[in-house]
Write a protein that holds these residues in place. Structure first.
Motif, PDB file in Angstrom:
ATOM      1  N   THR A   2      24.338  34.704  40.218  1.00  0.00           N
ATOM      2  CA  THR A   2      25.654  34.069  40.237  1.00  0.00           C
ATOM      3  C   THR A   2      26.514  34.642  39.120  1.00  0.00           C
ATOM      4  O   THR A   2      26.041  34.882  38.011  1.00  0.00           O
ATOM      5  CB  THR A   2      25.511  32.554  40.042  1.00  0.00           C
ATOM      6  OG1 THR A   2      24.679  32.028  41.080  1.00  0.00           O
ATOM      7  CG2 THR A   2      26.858  31.877  40.100  1.00  0.00           C
ATOM      8  N   SER A   3      27.809  34.853  39.421  1.00  0.00           N
ATOM      9  CA  SER A   3      28.682  35.455  38.413  1.00  0.00           C
ATOM     10  C   SER A   3      30.088  34.913  38.545  1.00  0.00           C
ATOM     11  O   SER A   3      30.459  34.313  39.555  1.00  0.00           O
ATOM     12  CB  SER A   3      28.705  36.976  38.569  1.00  0.00           C
ATOM     13  OG  SER A   3      29.372  37.347  39.761  1.00  0.00           O
ATOM     14  N   THR A   5      34.064  35.699  39.115  1.00  0.00           N
ATOM     15  CA  THR A   5      34.659  36.628  40.074  1.00  0.00           C
ATOM     16  C   THR A   5      35.802  37.443  39.497  1.00  0.00           C
ATOM     17  O   THR A   5      36.095  38.535  39.999  1.00  0.00           O
ATOM     18  CB  THR A   5      35.182  35.873  41.305  1.00  0.00           C
ATOM     19  OG1 THR A   5      36.153  34.899  40.875  1.00  0.00           O
ATOM     20  CG2 THR A   5      34.043  35.175  42.034  1.00  0.00           C
ATOM     21  N   CYS A  68      35.238  31.204  38.734  1.00  0.00           N
ATOM     22  CA  CYS A  68      34.066  31.218  39.606  1.00  0.00           C
ATOM     23  C   CYS A  68      34.521  30.835  41.011  1.00  0.00           C
ATOM     24  O   CYS A  68      35.476  30.080  41.180  1.00  0.00           O
ATOM     25  CB  CYS A  68      33.005  30.232  39.123  1.00  0.00           C
ATOM     26  SG  CYS A  68      32.238  30.693  37.540  1.00  0.00           S
ATOM     27  N   THR A  70      33.016  29.018  43.385  1.00  0.00           N
ATOM     28  CA  THR A  70      32.718  27.663  43.833  1.00  0.00           C
ATOM     29  C   THR A  70      32.228  26.810  42.666  1.00  0.00           C
ATOM     30  O   THR A  70      31.832  27.328  41.613  1.00  0.00           O
ATOM     31  CB  THR A  70      31.631  27.660  44.918  1.00  0.00           C
ATOM     32  OG1 THR A  70      30.381  28.093  44.334  1.00  0.00           O
ATOM     33  CG2 THR A  70      32.003  28.576  46.087  1.00  0.00           C
ATOM     34  N   ASP A  73      28.722  27.794  41.843  1.00  0.00           N
ATOM     35  CA  ASP A  73      28.641  28.991  41.011  1.00  0.00           C
ATOM     36  C   ASP A  73      28.930  28.656  39.558  1.00  0.00           C
ATOM     37  O   ASP A  73      28.248  29.141  38.644  1.00  0.00           O
ATOM     38  CB  ASP A  73      29.630  30.036  41.501  1.00  0.00           C
ATOM     39  CG  ASP A  73      29.244  30.639  42.837  1.00  0.00           C
ATOM     40  OD1 ASP A  73      28.050  30.609  43.176  1.00  0.00           O
ATOM     41  OD2 ASP A  73      30.141  31.127  43.542  1.00  0.00           O
ATOM     42  N   VAL A  77      26.344  29.185  36.384  1.00  0.00           N
ATOM     43  CA  VAL A  77      26.671  29.963  35.189  1.00  0.00           C
ATOM     44  C   VAL A  77      26.515  29.105  33.942  1.00  0.00           C
ATOM     45  O   VAL A  77      25.957  29.538  32.924  1.00  0.00           O
ATOM     46  CB  VAL A  77      28.099  30.544  35.284  1.00  0.00           C
ATOM     47  CG1 VAL A  77      28.527  31.154  33.952  1.00  0.00           C
ATOM     48  CG2 VAL A  77      28.186  31.591  36.387  1.00  0.00           C
TER      49      VAL A  77
END
Length: 299
Positions: A2-3, A5, A68, A70, A73, A77
């Motif tokens: 997960t990252s 965006t 992010c 969502t 996500d 993080v």
């Protein structure tokens, strides 16, 4: 993994809001979104803002907002940061409203820069409009642009921390700028933009050396160059091109003393094929200091 965006917005603490409004709107071509006694917000596209300038004495980077995709996500993080020992706090409803996002959390990177992680940056109520742009700002999947920051701590510690956010190394540049003196930089990405955050081991008094904003036409680089020259806005570097991101650009001093890189034609990255590069030149050509050019032009 997960990252985040994109680098979605930047915050500056500035002592002269009037100068920033003139610089951002009249010279750079942004649109004023909001202005109060103690802050102003600037637009670059359909989003509610991309720049937030708050009154203060620092004249430096105040915060960076990373989006992010969502809530899940963002939660992942945050969990990964906390598992690595980082402190992360909920920003709360008031901060979310001020940033015009659905939810925001606040942390700090290893250098001490404030980082805001969020979901749901709102669109503005009206279309973006610039009184001076020939084209548009290049944002979209690449976010607002890139920031070039000063390291001041161990580089690997920085890369590990931003790696939790999902940043990958794009390339390295190390150039000997004087006998035994090196400019040493690493460039990292979180989307298709060549880099969203770069770090350098070099002397500079601010946390941030520059923020790059990209336009969709080479004409807009020339027009902005002329506007800044006519306004006698101090330049950091003249027109030139970088070998790594292939950006055609110039660097101009902001009212807070760091720089804007104003560019066109930046490289986008295909993660499936990209290989990390090690380069020994910061510039393919140009990007000379104004005084150097002035001395060369003397009869």
């Amino acid at each position: 993994m997960t990252s985040v965006t994109e680098l979605a917005y930047i915050g500056i603490e500035a002592s002269d809001l009037d100068a920033w409004q003139h610089f951002g709107v009249d010279l750079m071509g942004m649109q004023l979104a909001e202005r109060t006694e103690d802050s102003l917000a600037l637009r670059m596209d359909a989003k509610a803002h991309r720049w937030i300038v708050v009154r203060g004495d620092a004249d430096d980077l105040a915060f960076t907002g990373f989006e992010c995709a969502t809530e899940a996500d963002l939660g992942a993080v945050v969990a990964n940061l906390r598992a690595a020992g980082a402190e992360v706090a909920e920003g709360g409803a008031d901060l979310a409203a001020a940033r015009k996002v659905e939810r925001v959390v606040v942390t700090a990177d290893p250098v001490g820069n404030r980082v805001e992680l969020f979901v749901g940056l709102a669109d503005a109520d009206t279309p973006f409009q610039s009184d001076v742009l020939f084209s548009n700002f290049v944002t979209g999947a690449g976010g607002a642009g890139h920031e070039f920051l000063m390291e001041r701590v161990d580089r690997q510690e920085i890369l590990d921390w931003y790696g939790i956010l999902g940043f990958k190394v794009t390339d390295y540049v190390k150039e000997e700028v004087a006998p035994g003196v090196f400019a040493d930089a690493v460039f990292t990405r979180c989307n298709e933009r060549h880099h969203s955050v770069a770090w350098a081991d070099m002397p500079f008094p601010k946390r941030i050396h520059h923020f790059m904003i990209e336009v969709g036409s080479i004409n807009d680089v020339g027009l902005a160059y002329d506007r800044c020259m006519d306004a006698k806005q101090p330049f950091e570097m003249t027109l030139g091109m970088h070998p790594n991101d292939e950006m055609f650009s110039f660097y101009v001093r902001t009212p807070s003393g760091f720089n804007i890189e104003y560019g066109w034609g930046g490289l986008t990255i295909d993660d499936s094929t990209w290989q990390i590069k090690h380069l020994d030149k910061l510039d393919t050509w140009g990007h000379r200091a104004p005084q150097v050019v002035a001395d060369l032009l003397k009869p």
